[in-house]
Motif scaffolding. Structure first.
Motif, PDB file in Angstrom:
ATOM      1  N   ALA A 115       0.842  -1.194   0.000  1.00  0.00           N
ATOM      2  CA  ALA A 115       0.000   0.000   0.000  1.00  0.00           C
ATOM      3  C   ALA A 115       0.877   1.245   0.000  1.00  0.00           C
ATOM      4  CB  ALA A 115      -0.902  -0.002   1.214  1.00  0.00           C
ATOM      5  N   GLY A 116       0.539   2.187  -0.827  1.00  0.00           N
ATOM      6  CA  GLY A 116       1.224   3.469  -0.822  1.00  0.00           C
ATOM      7  C   GLY A 116       2.631   3.476  -1.362  1.00  0.00           C
ATOM      8  N   SER A 139       5.993  -2.941  -7.651  1.00  0.00           N
ATOM      9  CA  SER A 139       4.923  -1.973  -7.862  1.00  0.00           C
ATOM     10  C   SER A 139       4.997  -1.479  -9.299  1.00  0.00           C
ATOM     11  CB  SER A 139       5.098  -0.807  -6.888  1.00  0.00           C
ATOM     12  OG  SER A 139       4.557   0.369  -7.395  1.00  0.00           O
ATOM     13  N   ASN A 180      -1.160   1.544  -5.249  1.00  0.00           N
ATOM     14  CA  ASN A 180      -1.554   0.533  -4.280  1.00  0.00           C
ATOM     15  C   ASN A 180      -2.015  -0.659  -5.113  1.00  0.00           C
ATOM     16  OD1 ASN A 180      -4.384   0.777  -4.882  1.00  0.00           O
ATOM     17  ND2 ASN A 180      -4.476   2.578  -3.557  1.00  0.00           N
ATOM     18  N   TYR A 212      -3.451   3.552  -9.248  1.00  0.00           N
ATOM     19  CA  TYR A 212      -2.208   4.335  -9.207  1.00  0.00           C
ATOM     20  C   TYR A 212      -2.507   5.754  -9.682  1.00  0.00           C
ATOM     21  CZ  TYR A 212      -2.390   4.021 -14.210  1.00  0.00           C
ATOM     22  OH  TYR A 212      -2.816   4.131 -15.501  1.00  0.00           O
ATOM     23  N   GLY A 224      -2.149   7.849  -5.254  1.00  0.00           N
ATOM     24  CA  GLY A 224      -2.332   6.417  -5.364  1.00  0.00           C
ATOM     25  C   GLY A 224      -3.759   5.990  -5.565  1.00  0.00           C
TER      26      GLY A 224
END
Length: 163
Positions: free
Chosen positions: A79-80, A98, A125, A129, A159
């Motif tokens: 996440a993030g 990612s 995430n 995005y 995100g």
């Protein structure tokens, strides 16, 4: 009378006439150069927008890629996740976790940063995005995983979405 008439028939231009013509040419050329500079900035902005729009397509390919370095129906494992691309960014490691650290997105983000001179921020995430940058005309351009591409009407939710 004939003698006076012949005296007024001189050949060539006076100094004042030449100076007026040179001044007019100078004014016209400065207007043209100013217009060219504006066109150059708009061209760089268009190139940056094109790179970020291509990054959206690259992100969708990442999402659908089922390999170990691909998304497997995800934009990232954490996440993030955030990545900032600049004109001198170093490429991320090949085993990306990612969409923001994928090599294709890095190339497109760096291309946009080179055109505008501003950094490109990518946040992701697992479900979406955002990619955003400031253009030369000082507006913000953003693309996201929801299909948006353009100038955000409000604050960018990193995100998540541009709008």
């Amino acid at each position: 009378i004939v003698l006076i008439f012949n005296m007024n028939k001189q050949k060539g231009f006076t100094l004042i006439e030449l100076l007026v013509v040179i001044a007019i040419i100078g004014i016209l050329s400065s207007v043209v150069l100013a217009s060219l500079n504006t066109a150059r900035s708009k061209g760089k902005d268009a190139s940056a927008k094109g790179s970020l729009s291509a990054a959206r397509a690259s992100s969708e390919l990442y999402y659908n890629d089922g390999t170990t370095t691909g998304g497997n129906n995800s934009y990232g494992s954490g996440a993030g996740a955030t990545q900032t691309y600049t004109s001198t960014s170093v490429a991320p490691t090949p085993a990306s976790t990612s969409v923001c650290t994928s090599a294709d997105l890095w190339k497109l983000g760096q291309a946009s940063a080179i055109q505008t001179g501003n950094s490109v921020v990518c946040t992701s995430n697992p479900t979406t995005y955002t990619l955003s940058t400031t253009l030369l005309d000082t507006t913000t351009f953003c693309v996201d995983g929801n299909g948006f591409s353009g100038k955000p009407s409000g604050a960018i939710t990193a995100g998540v979405k541009c709008q």
